[in-house]
Design a protein around this motif. Structure first.
Motif, PDB file in Angstrom:
ATOM      1  N   THR A   1       0.823  -1.223   0.000  1.00 24.05           N
ATOM      2  CA  THR A   1       0.000   0.000   0.000  1.00 24.05           C
ATOM      3  C   THR A   1       0.853   1.267   0.000  1.00 24.05           C
ATOM      4  N   ASP A   2       2.147   1.114   0.369  1.00 25.81           N
ATOM      5  CA  ASP A   2       3.031   2.287   0.446  1.00 25.81           C
ATOM      6  C   ASP A   2       4.395   1.980  -0.167  1.00 25.81           C
ATOM      7  N   ALA A   3       4.984   3.002  -0.787  1.00 24.15           N
ATOM      8  CA  ALA A   3       6.340   2.897  -1.331  1.00 24.15           C
ATOM      9  C   ALA A   3       7.139   4.110  -0.860  1.00 24.15           C
ATOM     10  N   TYR A   4       8.404   3.883  -0.533  1.00 20.16           N
ATOM     11  CA  TYR A   4       9.292   4.963  -0.099  1.00 20.16           C
ATOM     12  C   TYR A   4      10.488   5.051  -1.030  1.00 20.16           C
ATOM     13  N   ALA A   5      10.774   6.270  -1.482  1.00 17.23           N
ATOM     14  CA  ALA A   5      11.958   6.515  -2.304  1.00 17.23           C
ATOM     15  C   ALA A   5      12.852   7.512  -1.578  1.00 17.23           C
ATOM     16  N   VAL A   6      14.151   7.405  -1.819  1.00 17.38           N
ATOM     17  CA  VAL A   6      15.063   8.415  -1.253  1.00 17.38           C
ATOM     18  C   VAL A   6      14.829   9.729  -1.989  1.00 17.38           C
ATOM     19  N   VAL A   7      14.776   9.662  -3.346  1.00 15.11           N
ATOM     20  CA  VAL A   7      14.540  10.873  -4.146  1.00 15.11           C
ATOM     21  C   VAL A   7      13.435  10.618  -5.169  1.00 15.11           C
ATOM     22  N   ASP A   8      12.478  11.521  -5.201  1.00 17.07           N
ATOM     23  CA  ASP A   8      11.416  11.509  -6.204  1.00 17.07           C
ATOM     24  C   ASP A   8      11.739  12.594  -7.232  1.00 17.07           C
ATOM     25  N   ARG A   9      11.915  12.173  -8.487  1.00 12.79           N
ATOM     26  CA  ARG A   9      12.201  13.144  -9.558  1.00 12.79           C
ATOM     27  C   ARG A   9      10.942  13.917  -9.985  1.00 12.79           C
ATOM     28  N   MET A  10       9.787  13.527  -9.432  1.00 13.36           N
ATOM     29  CA  MET A  10       8.523  14.240  -9.676  1.00 13.36           C
ATOM     30  C   MET A  10       8.141  14.275 -11.150  1.00 13.36           C
ATOM     31  N   GLU A  11       8.231  13.112 -11.789  1.00 11.23           N
ATOM     32  CA  GLU A  11       7.871  13.030 -13.207  1.00 11.23           C
ATOM     33  C   GLU A  11       6.810  11.958 -13.442  1.00 11.23           C
TER      34      GLU A  11
END
Length: 200
Positions: free
Chosen positions: A145-155
């Motif tokens: 239900t959830d995912a975590y990223a260190v950096v989201d490039r917002m694309e």
């Protein structure tokens, strides 16, 4: 946010994030390139990154709400493996392609139906590799239900994951990093604008 300021400066100084003209794996052009696979070469900052992710998960959803971490090779898996040892949670991973020998599995690790997983990735752009992994997980009758990223490039990753019923969280967005670097006078206003113009 002190972490954002310090970590962004570290990424810039060690050339983990670079600005210019780059072609991404997708073939798209980008005014910057970020390679978090270099971070483990700097143990102090690597540990700060893992701890930052740990604290974010603790604040957002808590560790009791999932059984195991899951990731995809290679960048995300390195992050997930370190995080799993910190929070004492099991770790499984999803291959890009199922093995053609041995058991022929796509998902590696101890799994069972209805197991609740937390997805970990290093950098997300459109979310393609995470979505492919989520499909393999659903085939095994497990839940994310959830995912975590260190950096989201917002694309587009947030929206793409939302369509799969998964909420994306990130330690930092590219916007956070660029704004922090601009405030610290490490990049020009032109570079900041180039980054801001790309994000969704």
């Amino acid at each position: 946010m002190e972490f954002a300021k310090e970590f962004s400066a570290f990424l810039y100084e060690k050339k983990i994030i670079r600005f210019g003209d780059f072609t991404l794996a997708s073939g798209k052009k980008s005014p910057y390139y970020i390679d978090l696979r270099l971070v483990p070469s700097f143990p102090i900052y690597y540990r700060k990154m893992i701890k930052g992710l740990q604290n974010l998960i603790a604040e957002d959803i808590g560790f009791e709400n999932f059984h195991s971490l899951v990731s995809v090779p290679t960048g995300g898996l390195v992050v997930a493996a370190s995080l799993a040892t910190e929070i004492l949670k099991p770790l499984i991973y999803v291959r890009k392609q199922a093995k053609e020998h041995g058991t022929g599995k796509a998902v590696e690790g101890v799994i069972c139906h209805d197991m609740k997983l937390l997805m970990i990735e290093d950098v997300v752009t459109s979310g393609g590799s995470v979505i492919n992994a989520i499909k393999s997980i659903k085939e095994e009758k497990m839940v994310v239900t959830d995912a975590y990223a260190v950096v989201d490039r917002m694309e587009g990753a947030t929206e793409a994951l939302q369509a799969e019923g998964v909420k994306l969280h990130s330690l930092l967005t590219i916007k956070d990093i660029a704004e922090s670097l601009f405030e610290q006078k490490l990049i020009s206003e032109d570079v900041l604008k180039q980054v801001q113009d790309r994000v969704n």
